[in-house]
Enzyme design. Structure first.
Site, PDB file in Angstrom:
ATOM      1  CE  LYS A  27      -1.348  -7.479  22.966  1.00 29.20           C
ATOM      2  NZ  LYS A  27      -2.530  -7.017  23.640  1.00 29.20           N
ATOM      3  CB  THR A  28       2.315  -4.025  25.491  1.00 29.40           C
ATOM      4  OG1 THR A  28       1.320  -5.049  25.526  1.00 29.40           O
ATOM      5  CG2 THR A  28       2.034  -3.038  26.606  1.00 29.40           C
ATOM      6  CG  ASP A 219      -4.129  -3.832  24.028  1.00 23.14           C
ATOM      7  OD1 ASP A 219      -3.683  -4.308  22.973  1.00 23.14           O
ATOM      8  OD2 ASP A 219      -3.796  -4.231  25.154  1.00 23.14           O
ATOM      9  CD  GLU A 220      -5.733  -8.425  23.704  1.00 22.38           C
ATOM     10  OE1 GLU A 220      -5.936  -8.931  22.585  1.00 22.38           O
ATOM     11  OE2 GLU A 220      -4.979  -8.914  24.562  1.00 22.38           O
ATOM     12  CD  GLN A 250      -3.240 -13.900  20.083  1.00 23.50           C
ATOM     13  OE1 GLN A 250      -3.309 -14.124  21.290  1.00 23.50           O
ATOM     14  NE2 GLN A 250      -2.277 -13.167  19.554  1.00 23.50           N
ATOM     15  NE  ARG A 620      -0.922 -17.658  24.179  1.00 29.57           N
ATOM     16  CZ  ARG A 620      -0.815 -16.398  23.794  1.00 29.57           C
ATOM     17  NH1 ARG A 620      -0.610 -15.443  24.669  1.00 29.57           N
ATOM     18  NH2 ARG A 620      -0.886 -16.085  22.518  1.00 29.57           N
TER      19      ARG A 620
END
Length: 684
Positions: A27-28, A219-220, A250, A620
DNA sequence: AACTTGTCAATTTTT
DNA sequence: TTGACAAGTT
């Protein structure tokens, strides 16, 4: 370079866009490429804003954009920062209109608790027969602010609730907000809500800020609260060029005010929105993704994604069942050591747990097995008390209204000003509608009337006068040089002598002195950049937005220990998820909320967020996942039987390899013996 | 103003 | 069982 959906998102022209970015889906990369794309299209960097939640994410984003653009200058013209930094920036720009002094302060949680505590003292226990949990009240205030509910509105709505925490909060919240304004201070939540209020009420300000940005990225997005949504809505109101990136699966911070509705109903809130899903995962093996998908599929109310990967199946997930927690921890330590001996680096390994309580035992076992570890999170800001003390001096010198700073240092180092005197000062200030600092100054001057009125002993009055002198001198000196002024202060109050006297060992004293010297390092760099007194106020405000562990010692080859929450955004080749038991994950507190909890009737005993937490943990892992649980656990001095987490039962059996640690338990050394063994050593 | 005693509770914490 | 915190003692 970019896969098709990534490219679709990155090259999106205008209008609202929701990018549903699964864990590890890049995503970044999408955000940074979109920024580069916009720049290529000729959009001026100044007209682009990207908003994140953490400083780390903001820094990473800026670096990566600079790298893609190969143009540091343009990258620097972009507005990239956290929501809070952005809000602070806006408040600073509009400071005069708001009627705030140049030296206005930012209050962190410790300051906020101090304010609430003081208010509670003033209003008394208010008829209630028990003591209120200060933190529970502050949580309610914060949630109200995050939901953009003003004190009056909250008071009107909750004054007659059955929940006495709601009732006391209804009383405290307005007083709290009033106090902060009187102290010329904003708390973290104000950094969002006050800009929104300004944009709501002042047309000129609104127009100016709406003209500022032509493209906004967040973001997020699943972590945004209502106040943040309102801020974003204002900024893009004229053009709707809003791109948000997030993952509803998330969303693990709703207990802090994050409102998942923002991402779930984005298309309704921003009509005409385009939605792009990023489902290709570049991080984990097929086995790990299958496990993650299986667990999260049990949640309803989601956009719905299925992560896939072109990586191999990889190893099975190891599910280790221990008879007790000691064995569980011991086995993790042993297995970690085995992996390291087989060629893994320590830093490739992470141990994830639900509650910090679980870390204690793990630490013990890791130490016993000589496994180097580093802990993320946890509240270690206590260690920096000395730094906060020194900063409080600076804060008071810059802003006489900052009562929390004043209270913190008026008798530190001890100068004979006790609680009684403080009470008198506070009462006087209240009666005169002025600050404690003004009262102090009047009493300290040879103003006999003021001194007499305050009714303190001559010796106390001298102490007060000395304190006023120290702050006044500091203030004057700051105008000529920040570092020199602070040095002079440290000398004057003999801070290092006090640290040496108060520390249990020479090494501890030196560490605390080093911490203070660290602050001097920051101040020196700041001064080198030409920062004077006003800039110092800015520096201190930004310092409070910098998390303590921002400079976490990443250096060193060590295993990472962190909570599941703290693990979000990280990845490791090998992950251990420990304590996969009912009442731990999902946590007992979710299953049976307590009186101090804020209970949302729609979501009472809803375990979906706990399931997302489990999902975050699983995703993770890159190559190998271990899941452990114990059959008994020592809780409050009682050994209680434990049952496997319901989420564990949601995992397909064919992904798991189960091993029984009963054998390992038989060779265990009783914990008491270990304790006695260590008791022979004298740890400094 | 430093010590002691009692009470109550026991999640998660990007800023 | 540990710990944090606040009120009570010396």
């Amino acid at each position: 370079m970019l896969n098709p959906p990534q490219r679709e998102a990155a090259s999106h022209g205008g209008g609202p866009l929701l990018v549903l970015a699964g864990a590890g889906s890049g995503k970044t990369r999408v955000i940074t490429h979109r920024i580069a794309h916009l720049i290529d299209q000729g959009i001026p960097a100044k007209a682009i804003a990207a908003v994140t939640f953490t400083n780390k994410a903001a820094e990473e984003m800026r670096e990566r954009v600079a790298h893609i653009l190969k143009n540091g200058k343009v990258a620097r013209e972009l507005t990239i920062g956290t929501f809070h930094a952005m809000g602070l920036w806006m408040l600073r720009q509009e400071r005069e209109a708001l009627g705030f002094p140049r030296g206005f302060a930012i209050y962190d949680q410790a300051d906020q608790l101090g304010v609430v505590r003081e208010i509670l003292r003033r209003v008394g226990n208010d008829g209630a027969d028990r003591r209120f949990d200060v933190k529970a009240i502050l949580t309610r205030i914060s949630l109200a602010k995050n939901g953009f509910i003003a004190p009056e509105a909250y008071a009107a709505a909750k004054a007659n609730e059955a929940d006495d925490y709601d009732v006391i909060t209804a009383k405290v919240y307005p007083l709290y907000q009033e106090a902060l304004r009187g102290f010329a201070a904003f708390d973290f939540d104000d950094l969002i809500t006050e800009p929104v209020r300004l944009l709501d009420t002042v047309a000129e300000v609104r127009d100016r800020w709406r003209a500022r940005f032509r493209f906004v990225m967040v973001d997020e997005y699943q972590d945004t609260n209502r106040a943040q949504l309102l801020l974003v809505q204002h900024l893009v109101a004229d053009h709707g060029n809003l791109m948000v990136v997030g993952d509803d699966d998330q969303s693990i911070y709703s207990w802090r005010g994050a409102d998942p509705t923002n991402i779930l109903r984005f298309a309704e809130m921003f009509p005409g929105a385009k939605i792009v899903k990023l489902e290709q995962n570049y991080r984990s093996s097929k086995t790990i993704l299958a496990a993650a998908n299986a667990v999260i599929a049990n949640n309803t109310k989601r956009h719905g994604k299925t992560l896939w990967s072109d990586k191999g199946q990889g190893e099975l997930i190891t599910h280790a069942v221990a008879p007790d927690v000691e064995t569980e921890a011991k086995w993790v330590a042993q297995e970690a050591r085995r992996l390291q001996e087989a060629g893994r680096r320590w830093q490739d390994l992470a141990v994830l747990y639900r509650s910090n309580l679980q870390a204690k035992l793990l630490e013990e076992e890791l130490r016993a097995h000589d496994v180097p570890y580093t802990m993320y999170g946890g509240q270690q800001f206590f260690e920096r008390k000395e730094v906060k003390d020194l900063i409080a001096y600076l804060r008071l010198a810059l802003n006489g209204k900052d009562e929390l700073a004043l209270r913190r240092i008026i008798n530190y180092p001890a100068r004979g000003i006790g609680a009684t005197t403080l009470e008198k000062l506070a009462a006087r200030a209240q009666a005169r509608h002025t600050s404690m600092w003004e009262v102090l100054k009047a009493a300290a001057q040879s103003d006999e009337a003021a001194a007499a009125e305050l009714d303190v002993r001559a010796s106390t009055r001298t102490a007060l006068a000395d304190f006023v002198d120290i702050i006044t001198r500091l203030r004057e000196r700051l105008a000529t040089g920040v570092v020199a002024a602070t040095r002079a202060l440290v000398e004057e109050i003999a801070l290092y002598d006090d640290l040496r006297g108060a520390s249990p060992s020479l090494a501890a004293a030196q560490r605390r002195i080093d911490n203070v010297e660290g602050l001097f390092g920051t101040l020196t760099r700041h001064e080198a950049k030409g920062g004077g007194r006003d800039a110092l106020a800015d520096l201190l405000r930004h310092l409070s937005l910098q998390s303590d562990k921002d400079d976490k010692d990443e250096a060193g080859d060590k295993i990472v220990l962190t909570t599941l929450h703290g693990a979000k955004g990280l990845e490791f080749p090998v992950v251990f998820m420990v304590g996969l038991e009912e009442e731990l994950l999902p946590h007992a507190r979710t299953l049976q909320p307590q009186v101090t909890d804020v209970i949302d009737p729609d979501h009472a005993t809803d375990v979906s967020e706990e399931r997302r937490l489990c999902y975050v943990g699983i995703t993770r892992a890159q190559q190998k996942l271990y899941i452990t649980r114990a059959c008994t656990r020592l809780t409050r001095g009682r050994t209680v039987p434990r049952t496997p987490s319901r989420f564990l039962l949601e995992l397909p059996d064919e992904l798991l390899e189960v091993i029984d640690l009963a054998e390992l338990a038989r060779e265990k050394v009783p914990a008491t013996e270990v304790k006695d063994f260590f008791a022979n050593f004298n740890f400094d």
